[in-house]
Every structure is written in structure tokens, then in C-alpha cells.
Design a protein around this motif. Structure first.
Motif, PDB file in Angstrom:
ATOM      1  N   PHE A   8     -11.555  -8.065  -3.884  1.00 57.68           N
ATOM      2  CA  PHE A   8     -11.666  -6.969  -4.828  1.00 57.68           C
ATOM      3  C   PHE A   8     -11.833  -7.576  -6.342  1.00 57.68           C
ATOM      4  CE2 PHE A   8      -8.921  -4.911  -1.533  1.00 57.68           C
ATOM      5  CZ  PHE A   8      -9.764  -3.681  -1.649  1.00 57.68           C
ATOM      6  N   ASN A  11      -9.372  -3.444 -10.850  1.00 53.06           N
ATOM      7  CA  ASN A  11      -8.921  -2.387 -10.006  1.00 53.06           C
ATOM      8  C   ASN A  11      -8.096  -1.516 -11.016  1.00 53.06           C
ATOM      9  OD1 ASN A  11      -8.057  -0.782  -7.851  1.00 53.06           O
ATOM     10  ND2 ASN A  11      -7.214  -2.392  -6.874  1.00 53.06           N
ATOM     11  N   GLY A  12      -7.040  -1.698 -11.185  1.00 56.34           N
ATOM     12  CA  GLY A  12      -5.898  -0.718 -11.881  1.00 56.34           C
ATOM     13  C   GLY A  12      -6.186  -1.008 -13.433  1.00 56.34           C
ATOM     14  N   ASP A  52      -2.629  -3.691  -7.958  1.00 56.14           N
ATOM     15  CA  ASP A  52      -3.658  -2.609  -7.819  1.00 56.14           C
ATOM     16  C   ASP A  52      -3.383  -1.389  -8.990  1.00 56.14           C
ATOM     17  OD1 ASP A  52      -5.052  -0.418  -6.731  1.00 56.14           O
ATOM     18  OD2 ASP A  52      -4.423  -0.601  -4.448  1.00 56.14           O
ATOM     19  N   HIS A  67       2.177  -3.776  -6.237  1.00 54.69           N
ATOM     20  CA  HIS A  67       2.023  -5.079  -5.594  1.00 54.69           C
ATOM     21  C   HIS A  67       1.178  -4.736  -4.117  1.00 54.69           C
ATOM     22  CE1 HIS A  67       2.369  -9.300  -4.693  1.00 54.69           C
ATOM     23  NE2 HIS A  67       3.254  -8.905  -3.565  1.00 54.69           N
ATOM     24  N   ASN A  68       0.066  -4.656  -4.063  1.00 50.84           N
ATOM     25  CA  ASN A  68      -0.717  -4.220  -2.828  1.00 50.84           C
ATOM     26  C   ASN A  68      -1.111  -5.580  -1.815  1.00 50.84           C
ATOM     27  OD1 ASN A  68      -2.298  -3.421  -0.779  1.00 50.84           O
ATOM     28  ND2 ASN A  68      -2.989  -1.678  -2.216  1.00 50.84           N
ATOM     29  N   ASP A  75       4.419  -5.227   0.825  1.00 48.61           N
ATOM     30  CA  ASP A  75       3.708  -4.156  -0.377  1.00 48.61           C
ATOM     31  C   ASP A  75       5.192  -3.518  -1.307  1.00 48.61           C
ATOM     32  OD1 ASP A  75       1.311  -4.387   0.424  1.00 48.61           O
ATOM     33  OD2 ASP A  75       1.382  -2.228   1.644  1.00 48.61           O
ATOM     34  N   THR A 103      -1.319   2.415  -3.651  1.00 51.50           N
ATOM     35  CA  THR A 103      -2.650   2.127  -4.236  1.00 51.50           C
ATOM     36  C   THR A 103      -2.062   2.354  -5.837  1.00 51.50           C
ATOM     37  OG1 THR A 103      -3.050   4.192  -3.861  1.00 51.50           O
ATOM     38  CG2 THR A 103      -3.833   2.511  -2.558  1.00 51.50           C
ATOM     39  N   THR A 104      -1.522   3.593  -6.224  1.00 55.32           N
ATOM     40  CA  THR A 104      -1.399   4.017  -7.653  1.00 55.32           C
ATOM     41  C   THR A 104      -0.026   4.639  -8.220  1.00 55.32           C
ATOM     42  OG1 THR A 104      -2.942   5.179  -9.435  1.00 55.32           O
ATOM     43  CG2 THR A 104      -2.416   6.118  -7.167  1.00 55.32           C
TER      44      THR A 104
END
Length: 144
Positions: A8, A11-12, A52, A67-68, A75, A103-104
């Protein structure tokens, strides 16, 4: 900020009114000056992260990090506080979500909510028919 195959990248992302972005990248949090993007730094955190989604408090001092770890029992949602405009951050709280691939985040100004995406199931070629939006069950020092 190049990544290898299957990794990845950015991301965020959140904007701080003091003129910088905080961006989730791999296992780091990057601070990028909006007026001078070449002026960036890695935020020194006192805990390991796989960030994330990000949510920054209105005053910019508290950051929630999804924290993914890819749908594992680790998680979680982590809370960091910074008193130096995100040169560094200190872990102050955590909420274990379980293996749900969070995720968000978002807030209604009073509470914070995290999305359980179960994205790990889609990545592995399976399906998942339900999703959860969970209220993060701890108090925050600052408003979001």
C-alpha cells in the motif's frame, strides 16, 4: 514515496489548519507542508502503526488512526496526542476492533465511528454480506 508490488502507498489523509497534511503511508505517518511539499517529515510515534483512516481533532492535537493489520486480531483504533505540531506523537488510547479490517473514521462532533469493511474477505476472493459502523467507545480529550 514509491512502493513495491502488492504494498500500500498513501492511504488516509487529514489537513491541519496550521498548513500541513498528515498522510498514512505503509507503516508511517508523514507530515507534508502544503506550501512546500518537498518539505516533509516522518512523524515520530511511540507505537508501531499500519495506518489506514485518519481523523484529526478540530484543534489538531489529537489524531485517531485506524491501525489496519489486514483483518487480524490486532486491528484497532489508536489515539495519539501531539504537543509539537506532529513532529512526534504519543499513544494515549486504543480500541481493539477484532479481525474486521477497519478502514476509515468519521465524527458527528460528539462521537467517533469506525467502519468495519471486511476488505480482507474481498481481497482473498470471498464475499461478505454485512458491514458494521461501530461507535468508538472511549472519550476524547478534544472535539472532532
Amino acid at each position: 514515496f514509491a512502493t513495491g508490488p502488492g504494498e500500500f502507498g498513501f492511504n488516509g489523509i487529514v489537513y491541519d489548519n496550521r498548513g500541513f497534511l498528515l498522510v498514512a503511508f505503509a507503516d508511517k505517518l508523514v507530515k507534508i507542508d502544503v506550501d512546500n511539499p518537498d518539505n516533509y517529515s516522518i512523524v515520530q510515534l511511540d507505537a508501531a502503526i499500519f495506518p489506514d483512516g485518519l481523523l484529526l481533532s478540530k484543534n489538531g492535537k489529537e489524531l485517531l488512526v485506524v491501525h489496519n493489520t489486514g483483518g487480524t486480531p490486532d486491528d484497532s483504533v489508536l489515539t495519539f496526542i501531539s504537543d509539537d505540531q506532529w513532529q512526534s506523537g504519543t499513544l494515549t488510547n486504543s480500541f481493539g476492533t477484532g479481525p474486521v479490517f477497519p478502514t476509515t473514521l468519521t465524527s458527528d462532533g460528539k462521537s467517533v465511528y469506525v467502519l468495519y469493511s471486511h476488505l480482507d474477505k474481498f481481497i482473498s476472493g470471498n464475499s461478505h454480506n454485512s458491514f458494521t459502523i461501530q461507535k468508538v467507545p472511549f472519550e476524547h480529550k478534544y472535539s472532532f
